[in-house]
Design a protein around this motif. Sequence first.
Motif, mmCIF file in Angstrom:
data_model
loop_
_atom_site.group_PDB
_atom_site.id
_atom_site.type_symbol
_atom_site.label_atom_id
_atom_site.label_comp_id
_atom_site.label_asym_id
_atom_site.label_seq_id
_atom_site.Cartn_x
_atom_site.Cartn_y
_atom_site.Cartn_z
ATOM 1 N N CYS A 1 0.848 -1.195 0.000
ATOM 2 C CA CYS A 1 0.000 0.000 0.000
ATOM 3 C C CYS A 1 0.882 1.243 0.000
ATOM 4 O O CYS A 1 1.883 1.306 0.712
ATOM 5 C CB CYS A 1 -0.894 0.003 1.234
ATOM 6 N N CYS B 1 0.348 4.218 6.286
ATOM 7 C CA CYS B 1 -0.150 4.595 7.617
ATOM 8 C C CYS B 1 0.802 4.043 8.681
ATOM 9 O O CYS B 1 1.280 2.903 8.574
ATOM 10 C CB CYS B 1 -1.559 4.058 7.832
ATOM 11 N N CYS C 1 0.166 0.524 10.535
ATOM 12 C CA CYS C 1 -0.278 -0.599 9.698
ATOM 13 C C CYS C 1 0.909 -1.377 9.141
ATOM 14 O O CYS C 1 1.850 -0.787 8.591
ATOM 15 C CB CYS C 1 -1.125 -0.044 8.558
ATOM 16 N N GLY D 1 1.394 -0.939 5.362
ATOM 17 C CA GLY D 1 1.996 0.343 4.997
ATOM 18 C C GLY D 1 3.523 0.285 4.979
ATOM 19 O O GLY D 1 4.175 1.112 4.346
ATOM 20 N N GLY E 1 -4.162 -2.697 1.340
ATOM 21 C CA GLY E 1 -4.294 -1.750 0.244
ATOM 22 C C GLY E 1 -5.355 -0.697 0.473
ATOM 23 O O GLY E 1 -6.229 -0.830 1.324
ATOM 24 N N VAL F 1 -8.726 5.643 3.414
ATOM 25 C CA VAL F 1 -8.030 6.555 4.322
ATOM 26 C C VAL F 1 -8.475 7.996 4.099
ATOM 27 O O VAL F 1 -8.108 8.883 4.847
ATOM 28 C CB VAL F 1 -6.492 6.491 4.159
ATOM 29 N N CYS G 1 -4.625 -5.807 9.421
ATOM 30 C CA CYS G 1 -4.207 -5.693 8.029
ATOM 31 C C CYS G 1 -2.700 -5.868 7.822
ATOM 32 O O CYS G 1 -1.899 -5.146 8.379
ATOM 33 C CB CYS G 1 -4.665 -4.322 7.576
HETATM 34 S S1 SF4 Z 1 -4.233 1.094 6.901
HETATM 35 FE FE1 SF4 Z 1 -4.982 0.613 4.841
HETATM 36 S S2 SF4 Z 1 -4.503 2.480 3.702
HETATM 37 FE FE2 SF4 Z 1 -3.249 2.590 5.549
HETATM 38 S S3 SF4 Z 1 -1.263 1.645 4.945
HETATM 39 FE FE3 SF4 Z 1 -2.572 0.028 5.790
HETATM 40 S S4 SF4 Z 1 -3.523 -0.894 4.016
HETATM 41 FE FE4 SF4 Z 1 -2.780 1.106 3.380
#
Ligand code: SF4
Length: 349
Positions: A110, A114, A117, A120, A160, A194, A335
């Motif tokens: 992604c 973030c 995450c 990320g 993602g 996001v 995630c």
């Molecule tokens: S929380 Fe969602 S948008 Fe943010 S880095 Fe993780 S996967 Fe990507």
Amino acid sequence: MTSIFAQDTIDAWRRERQLDPEPLRRLRASFLRKFEGWKRAVEHLPPEHRDDFRRRFTPHSLTLADRRDSNLDGASKLLFRTAGDLPLESVILRVASGRTSLCVSSQVGCAARCDFCATGRMDIVKNLSAEEILDQVVQAGQIIAAEGRRLRNIVFMGMGEPLHNEPELHRALALLVDPLSFNLHPSRIMVSTVGIPPGMLRLAQLHPQVRLALSLHSVRPDVRQTLMPISLRHGLDELHSAMREVTRIQQREIMVEYLLLAGVNDTAEDLRLLPEFLRDINVHVNLIPYNPIDDAPHLAASSPERSRQFAAGLKAAGLRVTTRYSLGSDVAAACGQLVRGHQRRRVNA
Ligand code: SF4
């Protein structure tokens, strides 16, 4: 081989053979709605056409590489691999009420980066095709159907940012609600972002009944920019306007996701500013306990006591609030965690 989702190619194949459309309709209903196996679905075709159909069309674009079932609750994490051996994950969420939801990924990695995450940390590796998004639904749907359950909701909250992969997201949504494919009611689908205002507006216009979730996590610009660098590009004023416009188009509430992080976004100041920001927008706030990740040792979950106080404060300010029961903490259901774990094991092997 061509994907089962290539409807035009399949219809051309049918016309060449002067086949009645009904057997193919039954095949799709069997495979995409009842989640029966491929072998059984193909048996809906006349016997003389089955081998040719199997040779030309493939049911899956992903390989299921691993599955972790939670010992604590009803979550199962599925690790898939693309044809190019890239990892992605989906999570089956079975809750006590009997409802079963599936959280799907829209990208490998992604670009939103973030801070809280695991995905990320991978950066963007690949946009998933609609076929790869939908195969997560098919393979998880087969697991769920084999348990005698029904897949009720689909949420785009896996790896993602779905609005960074809009063409394939919209193709996947169109097939999910198509009566000749999955035939899901759009209100049973939720797309989580996001906060990319132009994409939010396009989604609301193209799929007004698909539900939108917004990961807000802070309304203090500096805090949000640190947690979610995307906020440097799309600030809170732009986001606020987009939220108002989306609720006007959809005539329904936006689900506001708010991860509770100790000392970061659960302070008295946050409790004062959040209701102010949301005052004139139709929202439901979902407070989420934080599942810690190895890559972010500086972040910790708010205490249960602080979480209760925060929820009570928002309710007292007139907001609709729930605290999400966090499923699957023992199977790294947050995630990107399972993929990151697999990557580390591969590197250390
Ligand atoms: S929380 Fe969602 S948008 Fe943010 S880095 Fe993780 S996967 Fe990507």
